[in-house]
Structure formats: structure tokens, C-alpha cells
Design a protein around this motif. Structure first.
Motif, PDB file in Angstrom:
ATOM      1  N   ALA A  96       9.682  -8.082  -3.395  1.00  0.00           N
ATOM      2  CA  ALA A  96       8.906  -9.023  -4.207  1.00  0.00           C
ATOM      3  C   ALA A  96       7.520  -9.099  -3.586  1.00  0.00           C
ATOM      4  O   ALA A  96       7.329  -9.742  -2.552  1.00  0.00           O
ATOM      5  N   ASN A  97       6.583  -8.384  -4.191  1.00  0.00           N
ATOM      6  CA  ASN A  97       5.205  -8.347  -3.687  1.00  0.00           C
ATOM      7  C   ASN A  97       5.145  -7.900  -2.226  1.00  0.00           C
ATOM      8  O   ASN A  97       4.344  -8.385  -1.435  1.00  0.00           O
ATOM      9  N   GLY A  98       6.019  -6.972  -1.868  1.00  0.00           N
ATOM     10  CA  GLY A  98       6.022  -6.419  -0.519  1.00  0.00           C
ATOM     11  C   GLY A  98       7.023  -7.041   0.423  1.00  0.00           C
ATOM     12  O   GLY A  98       7.234  -6.528   1.521  1.00  0.00           O
ATOM     13  N   TYR A  99       7.658  -8.144   0.023  1.00  0.00           N
ATOM     14  CA  TYR A  99       8.638  -8.809   0.881  1.00  0.00           C
ATOM     15  C   TYR A  99      10.049  -8.344   0.520  1.00  0.00           C
ATOM     16  O   TYR A  99      10.438  -8.394  -0.650  1.00  0.00           O
ATOM     17  N   PRO A 100      10.844  -7.909   1.487  1.00  0.00           N
ATOM     18  CA  PRO A 100      12.225  -7.515   1.200  1.00  0.00           C
ATOM     19  C   PRO A 100      13.002  -8.678   0.589  1.00  0.00           C
ATOM     20  O   PRO A 100      12.894  -9.825   1.051  1.00  0.00           O
ATOM     21  N   CYS A 101      13.784  -8.390  -0.447  1.00  0.00           N
ATOM     22  CA  CYS A 101      14.474  -9.458  -1.154  1.00  0.00           C
ATOM     23  C   CYS A 101      15.720  -8.916  -1.835  1.00  0.00           C
ATOM     24  O   CYS A 101      15.863  -7.709  -2.042  1.00  0.00           O
ATOM     25  N   HIS A 102      16.581  -9.830  -2.196  1.00  0.00           N
ATOM     26  CA  HIS A 102      17.723  -9.522  -3.051  1.00  0.00           C
ATOM     27  C   HIS A 102      18.125 -10.799  -3.765  1.00  0.00           C
ATOM     28  O   HIS A 102      18.475 -11.803  -3.122  1.00  0.00           O
ATOM     29  N   ASN A 103      18.015 -10.795  -5.083  1.00  0.00           N
ATOM     30  CA  ASN A 103      18.406 -11.927  -5.933  1.00  0.00           C
ATOM     31  C   ASN A 103      17.587 -13.195  -5.681  1.00  0.00           C
ATOM     32  O   ASN A 103      18.024 -14.292  -6.029  1.00  0.00           O
ATOM     33  N   ILE A 104      16.412 -13.071  -5.076  1.00  0.00           N
ATOM     34  CA  ILE A 104      15.511 -14.211  -4.892  1.00  0.00           C
ATOM     35  C   ILE A 104      14.099 -13.761  -5.252  1.00  0.00           C
ATOM     36  O   ILE A 104      13.615 -12.755  -4.723  1.00  0.00           O
ATOM     37  N   HIS A 105      13.443 -14.505  -6.144  1.00  0.00           N
ATOM     38  CA  HIS A 105      12.084 -14.185  -6.576  1.00  0.00           C
ATOM     39  C   HIS A 105      11.067 -15.034  -5.814  1.00  0.00           C
ATOM     40  O   HIS A 105      11.352 -16.170  -5.417  1.00  0.00           O
ATOM     41  N   LEU A 106       9.886 -14.482  -5.634  1.00  0.00           N
ATOM     42  CA  LEU A 106       8.778 -15.205  -4.999  1.00  0.00           C
ATOM     43  C   LEU A 106       7.977 -15.920  -6.076  1.00  0.00           C
ATOM     44  O   LEU A 106       7.494 -15.288  -7.021  1.00  0.00           O
ATOM     45  N   GLN A 107       7.821 -17.229  -5.936  1.00  0.00           N
ATOM     46  CA  GLN A 107       6.985 -17.992  -6.858  1.00  0.00           C
ATOM     47  C   GLN A 107       5.531 -18.014  -6.384  1.00  0.00           C
ATOM     48  O   GLN A 107       4.614 -17.730  -7.147  1.00  0.00           O
ATOM     49  N   ALA A 108       5.329 -18.380  -5.120  1.00  0.00           N
ATOM     50  CA  ALA A 108       3.963 -18.459  -4.595  1.00  0.00           C
ATOM     51  C   ALA A 108       4.011 -18.510  -3.077  1.00  0.00           C
ATOM     52  O   ALA A 108       5.048 -18.814  -2.473  1.00  0.00           O
ATOM     53  N   PHE A 109       2.875 -18.208  -2.482  1.00  0.00           N
ATOM     54  CA  PHE A 109       2.696 -18.324  -1.036  1.00  0.00           C
ATOM     55  C   PHE A 109       1.400 -19.074  -0.780  1.00  0.00           C
ATOM     56  O   PHE A 109       0.363 -18.760  -1.372  1.00  0.00           O
ATOM     57  N   MET A 110       1.445 -20.088   0.081  1.00  0.00           N
ATOM     58  CA  MET A 110       0.247 -20.829   0.472  1.00  0.00           C
ATOM     59  C   MET A 110       0.008 -20.602   1.961  1.00  0.00           C
ATOM     60  O   MET A 110       0.798 -21.046   2.798  1.00  0.00           O
TER      61      MET A 110
ATOM     62  N   LEU B 149       0.829  -1.205   0.000  1.00  0.00           N
ATOM     63  CA  LEU B 149       0.000   0.000   0.000  1.00  0.00           C
ATOM     64  C   LEU B 149       0.863   1.254   0.000  1.00  0.00           C
ATOM     65  O   LEU B 149       0.552   2.246  -0.662  1.00  0.00           O
ATOM     66  N   LEU B 150       1.964   1.213   0.752  1.00  0.00           N
ATOM     67  CA  LEU B 150       2.843   2.379   0.824  1.00  0.00           C
ATOM     68  C   LEU B 150       3.574   2.618  -0.489  1.00  0.00           C
ATOM     69  O   LEU B 150       3.704   3.751  -0.948  1.00  0.00           O
ATOM     70  N   LYS B 151       4.055   1.534  -1.097  1.00  0.00           N
ATOM     71  CA  LYS B 151       4.926   1.667  -2.257  1.00  0.00           C
ATOM     72  C   LYS B 151       4.172   1.744  -3.571  1.00  0.00           C
ATOM     73  O   LYS B 151       4.735   2.159  -4.577  1.00  0.00           O
ATOM     74  N   GLY B 152       2.907   1.333  -3.572  1.00  0.00           N
ATOM     75  CA  GLY B 152       2.138   1.446  -4.795  1.00  0.00           C
ATOM     76  C   GLY B 152       2.176   0.186  -5.636  1.00  0.00           C
ATOM     77  O   GLY B 152       2.791  -0.813  -5.277  1.00  0.00           O
ATOM     78  N   PRO B 153       1.512   0.213  -6.807  1.00  0.00           N
ATOM     79  CA  PRO B 153       1.328  -1.000  -7.607  1.00  0.00           C
ATOM     80  C   PRO B 153       2.602  -1.548  -8.214  1.00  0.00           C
ATOM     81  O   PRO B 153       2.625  -2.658  -8.705  1.00  0.00           O
ATOM     82  N   GLY B 154       3.690  -0.806  -8.176  1.00  0.00           N
ATOM     83  CA  GLY B 154       4.917  -1.274  -8.798  1.00  0.00           C
ATOM     84  C   GLY B 154       5.508  -2.503  -8.144  1.00  0.00           C
ATOM     85  O   GLY B 154       6.369  -3.149  -8.714  1.00  0.00           O
ATOM     86  N   VAL B 155       5.085  -2.843  -6.925  1.00  0.00           N
ATOM     87  CA  VAL B 155       5.663  -3.993  -6.239  1.00  0.00           C
ATOM     88  C   VAL B 155       4.729  -5.198  -6.243  1.00  0.00           C
ATOM     89  O   VAL B 155       4.956  -6.151  -5.533  1.00  0.00           O
ATOM     90  N   LEU B 156       3.688  -5.177  -7.052  1.00  0.00           N
ATOM     91  CA  LEU B 156       2.757  -6.297  -7.070  1.00  0.00           C
ATOM     92  C   LEU B 156       3.355  -7.523  -7.748  1.00  0.00           C
ATOM     93  O   LEU B 156       2.872  -8.625  -7.580  1.00  0.00           O
ATOM     94  N   SER B 157       4.425  -7.348  -8.519  1.00  0.00           N
ATOM     95  CA  SER B 157       5.080  -8.473  -9.157  1.00  0.00           C
ATOM     96  C   SER B 157       5.775  -9.336  -8.119  1.00  0.00           C
ATOM     97  O   SER B 157       6.309  -8.846  -7.131  1.00  0.00           O
ATOM     98  N   ASN B 158       5.773 -10.655  -8.366  1.00  0.00           N
ATOM     99  CA  ASN B 158       6.511 -11.556  -7.492  1.00  0.00           C
ATOM    100  C   ASN B 158       8.004 -11.544  -7.777  1.00  0.00           C
ATOM    101  O   ASN B 158       8.782 -12.131  -7.030  1.00  0.00           O
ATOM    102  N   LEU B 159       8.408 -10.906  -8.874  1.00  0.00           N
ATOM    103  CA  LEU B 159       9.828 -10.758  -9.141  1.00  0.00           C
ATOM    104  C   LEU B 159      10.448  -9.827  -8.107  1.00  0.00           C
ATOM    105  O   LEU B 159       9.808  -8.892  -7.630  1.00  0.00           O
ATOM    106  N   CYS B 160      11.682 -10.097  -7.764  1.00  0.00           N
ATOM    107  CA  CYS B 160      12.401  -9.229  -6.831  1.00  0.00           C
ATOM    108  C   CYS B 160      12.912  -8.019  -7.600  1.00  0.00           C
ATOM    109  O   CYS B 160      13.869  -8.115  -8.377  1.00  0.00           O
ATOM    110  N   VAL B 161      12.238  -6.889  -7.411  1.00  0.00           N
ATOM    111  CA  VAL B 161      12.576  -5.657  -8.127  1.00  0.00           C
ATOM    112  C   VAL B 161      12.740  -4.537  -7.107  1.00  0.00           C
ATOM    113  O   VAL B 161      11.866  -4.330  -6.259  1.00  0.00           O
ATOM    114  N   ASP B 162      13.861  -3.839  -7.182  1.00  0.00           N
ATOM    115  CA  ASP B 162      14.133  -2.720  -6.273  1.00  0.00           C
ATOM    116  C   ASP B 162      13.985  -3.131  -4.809  1.00  0.00           C
ATOM    117  O   ASP B 162      13.471  -2.383  -3.977  1.00  0.00           O
ATOM    118  N   GLY B 163      14.421  -4.345  -4.509  1.00  0.00           N
ATOM    119  CA  GLY B 163      14.463  -4.783  -3.121  1.00  0.00           C
ATOM    120  C   GLY B 163      13.173  -5.327  -2.562  1.00  0.00           C
ATOM    121  O   GLY B 163      13.104  -5.626  -1.366  1.00  0.00           O
TER     122      GLY B 163
END
Length: 580
Positions: free
Chosen positions: A64-78, A48-62
Motif C-alpha cells: 500500500a503505497n510502498g508499505y508491506p500489507c495484507h488485508n489492511i489499506h492505508l488511509q493517510a499518513f501524518m 521507485l523500485l516497483k513503479g507507479p502501480g503501488v502509488l495507491s493507498n489500497l493494499c494491492v499485491d502486498g
């Protein structure tokens, strides 16, 4: 760039007790007690704070869909509620690849049993079903390993014993099934962990109510009928172990089956080739030990192992610490270095893959460490995925464990309180060793005990104003207060439910973004207590970090501090941005 901190091996020590039968004084579990307090912003709030640009599960600009990351992409969450166990928490995790269908299955420990999730389509995982604990018993501790297409499961629940589950029945299982165990071994009751040496066909139960908690050995050559094979109890309780056919440089033990035991305050190496007569090879301590927890050989050369101590963070105030050992001489293991991470999280389970260390560190999530300079006792972090965005503190919540050995490259993570994460490292980026962004900062707690009689009614910064009602602490960091470099006019107004009281005001801005409110970052001081609004100016230096934290504190009758609790008043935190 802050990437690592090494405590030289010269500052530590290694004490070896070869061939002695000196056991531990007591058997006790690890210190785990689930604690999800003070987790800060969730991934959803960050989105909500960062806007729609972080809705991708790809790790972009630190992120992945709101989760802090570096060089690791999110595939899914159950979510845990989608794995047949309702709100019950997760614990350990392992994996199985069906040799016939090639399907990849996550085997997920839960309080009330073991869930099986098909992750072959990693963005659309399918919960196949749940195996309840033996006799429907429950426990926060459960562990499982796989041998010859069977899962072997232990638990801290009384009389749980060893559950055996034929994994091939998952081929025809309907999603959401409830399974029954294939076989059961009752030679022991509760146990903390299980290790299996797939090269020998033996399981090693540790932390059980047999063998003084040491190595309880089980023959799995007939997978559906496990049989007792031997016991090693001379060193008392073993928390975790790894057992291998030794192929390392110490020729005295070539071809022998050895177990590396993590025994509360030592690394204890045992020759278990003769199950009826296991022999302790060495017992090694180290400085600052609090709870020797778990570890793994770096690779098949079996010259180096990495281990963790579960209580050195919370007990000594250390940041997350990984211990590096040279085990070229099994009779005399030698600690050669320590990697100290930039996070304060408690470490838990780690494994190794292709000369990388894959760590699961509770509130810091999954961490991948490069080992190209490990001969000199050095590690460096090259990737991470954090399941608790708001906090890396030394508390028992977040990720319990990971399984990194699927051929697809996907890694499964068990987050205790939320569910199953499926992630995939970007190995091309990792190999290029792109520096990770700095870790997210966390701030000290501050709050009053009572805001029912007086509270912050209104704050004004230049033309910006915000009104609020009384709470002991208000996290208003979703509100961005615009300030300018140089002078800013401010005014702060109290409100009272009845009698007016004298209130003292202070304001801090974390100008350098390091997660602390230093004395030099105090920007406003009312100088005395007042029953009415106070005003003044805030000066902002020309060189500042944008989008940082500001804390406004109103305290009854005396000067407040930036951290801690007090009797009457209120604390409000905002986000501030700066412009020339």
C-alpha cells in the motif's frame, strides 16, 4: 503456507502464588531505547523500485503505497513534523469519539506532550493542537486514556503527575493550537502507564513513584478533580494493567472489580473492589519470562487473555511470541499456548476486537490474529500493515501502539520515528481468511572497515557491467543484474589508491529467497587472492526465485564470508533476475 508455530502448553508451566504478598525485587522500566538503525529500504524506495502501480493507498499485491500489507489499506499518513512537535518522537496513542459531533480524534503521545488529530475524514487528517507535558516536561514514555470526555495523561517525566484535559474544547479549536491542561493531580510524580475502568470510573496508575510502582487508584467520578482512592503495592512494580468489572465464569468474583497486572515476570490478578483493602487473587509465572509487558482479555466472556513479553525476542532470540492464558479460574490461571509469528520483531501493545487480536509489534507494524481455534491454544495471522518495510528485526523502532475502537473501523498507529498512520482493515477479506504473502526477507550485514585503499571497481556478468567507487558496503539492489539459467561468464576487477594488494573474491545468490546466503548458494570462489581481475563462470539452476539478492565480496588476502565485518575490501549487493 507458513502461518503459525505453536509451542505446546505442555512445554511451558504456570506457577500460581495465591494470596501471597511477594513483591518484585526491583522496579525498572521496560528496555525501550529508540533504535532506527539498519531499517533497509523505505516505502519511498520501494515505490521507485516497483513503479507507479503501488502509488495507491489500497493494499494491492502486498503493498500500500510502498508499505508491506495484507488485508489492511492505508488511509493517510501524518508526519510527526505536522503534529506540532517538530522532530520529537511519538509514543503511545488512544482515541476519543465526540458524543455530540461524532468526530473521531486520535490522541497521540509525543516526547514533549500530547497531540490531538481529527481523523473524521481519514484521508485528510487535521492536527488540532498540542498539549505540552506538565511544566513543559519531556519524556520518551507517555500514556493516556479517556473517561467522560476527558483525557488523563501520565509520563515518565519527573513530577509530571496526572494531566487532565477536557476534550470538548476540541470542538472549537483552531488547527495547530497549543492547549493548557484543564486540571492536574500531583499525588504522584512519574508514571509509566494509566488504565481506566470506564464502568467504575476509576483510574489505575502503574509504574509510578508511589505504591512501589503498583496500582495507584484514582477516583474520576468528578472528571475535573481526580482524587486518590487507594494503593496496591504488595507485588511491587506493575508495568501495565487492565481493570474490569468481572462477569466471567469464576462465580467467586462475579461483579467484583479486578485488575490484571503485567508485573515484569508474572500475571498478577488483584481484587480492587475495596480500594482501601485490595486483595491479591493470584500471581502466575511462566517459562522463559523476560519482561511481562502487557495484555488484554479476548472478549467480554473474560475466559481468555492474550499477553506479550517485551524481552523474549531480543533476550532469547525468539520470533514475536504471543502468550495465551485460560483464566476461567482466577485463582489458577493456566497458559494454554503460544503463537510464534514469522517475524523477529519485538512485540509491544495489543488489544482485542470482535475476537481478533490487534497487535502492534515495533518493526513488524500492525498485526491482526484470528482466534477461532484459541481454545486449543492456536492463533493465526490474517492481516498486517508494516510501517518499516526494510526490517522486522528485534529493535526498538516502528510502531508503539494502536487504537482499534473507532466506529468507522479505522485504526490509528503511532510510529515512533515517523508519524501517525491511519489504516483500515478489509474485514470481508479477513473473514474469508485469505492467506497472507510471505513476510519480506532481511539479510545479514556485511561490510569492510576500510575501503580507501582497495575497492571493487567493476563487475561483469555476461554483457552486463557496472563500475563503482570505493565504499565499505554498497547497497546496489536497485540495479537488476540479468542472468540466465545455466552458465554465465563473470569478471571482477579491483582498484587501488596506491599499492596493489592481493584480493580474494566470493559471490552468493539467494536462490530460494529465504533471506540467507547458504553455503550451497555460493556461486563463485576465486580460489586464491589476486592483485588483478579474476574471472570464471556462475551456474544458475533451472528452478530459482526471480528478483532475489546477490552479494559480491572482495576481501584483502583471505577468503571472505557472506556475513560480518572485515578489515579491508568491499561488499556489494545487487538484485538478480533470471531468464532461460
Amino acid at each position: 503456507m507458513k502461518r503459525k508455530s505453536l509451542v505446546p502448553a505442555l512445554l511451558s508451566f504456570s506457577v500460581v502464588f495465591s494470596g501471597l504478598s511477594w513483591g518484585h525485587s526491583a522496579m525498572y522500566q521496560d528496555n525501550y531505547q529508540y533504535d532506527n538503525s539498519n531499517e533497509g529500504l523505505t516505502a519511498a524506495q520501494i515505490r521507485l523500485l516497483k513503479g507507479p502501480g503501488v502509488l495507491s493507498n489500497l493494499c494491492v499485491d502486498g503493498l500500500a503505497n510502498g508499505y508491506p500489507c495484507h488485508n489492511i489499506h492505508l488511509q493517510a499518513f501524518m508526519p510527526k513534523a505536522d503534529m506540532g512537535g517538530g522532530s520529537n518522537n511519538l509514543n503511545d496513542i488512544w482515541g476519543w469519539t465526540d458524543p455530540v459531533t461524532g468526530k473521531e480524534i486520535a490522541i497521540v503521545g509525543r516526547t514533549q506532550g500530547t497531540a490531538f488529530v481529527d481523523i473524521s475524514d481519514p484521508v485528510n487528517p487535521v492536527h488540532l493542537g498540542l498539549l505540552p507535558g506538565h511544566n513543559n516536561s519531556t519524556s520518551s514514555w507517555r500514556d493516556m486514556k479517556v473517561y467522560n470526555d476527558h483525557a488523563y495523561i501520565v509520563s515518565e517525566a519527573s513530577n509530571h503527575g496526572l494531566q487532565v484535559f477536557d476534550l470538548t474544547q476540541l470542538r472549537t479549536a483552531s488547527p495547530g493550537s497549543v492547549f493548557t491542561e484543564t486540571a492536574h493531580m500531583s499525588d504522584f510524580g512519574s508514571a509509566h502507564n494509566i488504565a481506566i475502568n470506564e464502568d467504575s470510573g476509576y483510574a489505575y496508575i502503574v509504574g509510578s513513584n508511589q505504591c512501589s510502582g503498583g496500582l495507584f487508584m484514582v477516583n474520576l467520578l468528578n472528571p475535573g478533580a481526580p482524587a486518590y482512592a487507594g494503593c496496591f503495592s504488595a507485588d511491587g512494580y506493575t508495568h501495565d494493567t487492565q481493570c474490569v468489572i468481572y462477569q466471567g465464569p469464576d462465580t467467586a468474583y462475579s461483579g467484583r472489580e479486578i485488575c490484571i497486572g503485567y508485573n515484569e515476570d508474572t500475571i498478577t490478578i488483584v481484587d480492587v473492589s475495596d480500594k482501601s483493602n485490595p486483595v491479591q487473587i493470584s500471581r502466575s509465572g511462566y517459562s522463559g519470562s523476560r519482561y511481562t509487558h502487557q495484555g488484554w482479555f479476548l472478549n467480554d466472556n473474560q475466559t481468555t487473555l492474550i499477553m506479550n513479553d517485551e524481552l523474549d525476542e531480543s533476550g532469547l532470540g525468539n520470533n514475536t511470541t504471543s502468550y495465551i492464558w485460560d483464566v476461567t479460574d482466577l485463582d489458577n490461571p493456566n497458559e494454554i499456548g503460544r503463537y510464534v509469528a514469522p517475524t523477529a520483531a519485538i512485540d509491544h501493545n495489543l488489544y482485542t476486537l470482535n475476537n481478533y487480536v490487534i497487535e502492534t509489534n515495533y518493526r513488524a507494524g500492525l498485526r491482526i490474529l484470528k482466534t477461532d481455534d484459541i481454545a486449543n491454544g492456536n492463533l493465526s495471522e490474517v492481516a498486517y500493515f508494516d510501517t518499516i518495510p526494510g526490517s522486522d528485526s528485534a529493535q526498538y523502532s516502528g510502531t508503539w501502539s494502536n487504537y482499534p475502537y473507532f466506529a468507522s473501523g479505522n485504526i490509528v498507529l503511532s510510529d515512533i520515528g515517523t508519524g501517525l498512520f491511519i489504516v483500515k482493515p478489509d474485514w470481508d477479506a479477513i473473514e474469508n481468511d485469505t492467506p497472507p504473502p510471505p513476510p519480506p526477507v532481511s539479510y545479514c550485514d556485511a561490510a569492510s572497515n576500510n575501503a580507501s585503499e582497495e575497492w571493487i571497481a567493476k563487475v561483469m556478468f555476461n554483457s552486463f557491467s557496472h563500475e563503482s567507487s570505493g565504499t565499505t558496503y554498497s547497497d546496489l539492489t536497485h540495479i537488476i543484474v540479468p542472468l540466465v539459467t545455466g552458465s554465465n561468464t563473470v569478471e571482477f576487477t579491483p582498484q587501488f589508491s596506491g599499492t596493489s594488494y592481493r584480493e580474494y573474491w566470493k559471490v552468493w545468490i539467494d536462490f530460494n529467497g529465504d533471506g540467507t546466503f547458504a553455503d550451497s548458494e555460493q556461486v563463485f570462489d576465486s580460489g586464491s587472492a589476486s592483485r588483478t581481475a579474476v574471472s570464471g563462470t556462475i551456474n544458475v539452476p533451472a528452478t530459482v526465485v526471480t528478483d532475489t539478492r546477490m552479494r559480491v565480496v572482495m576481501k584483502y588476502n583471505s577468503a571472505p564470508s557472506a556475513c560480518g565485518s572485515f578489515n579491508y575490501g568491499e561488499v556489494e549487493d545487487y538484485t538478480v533476475s533470471f531468464s532461460p
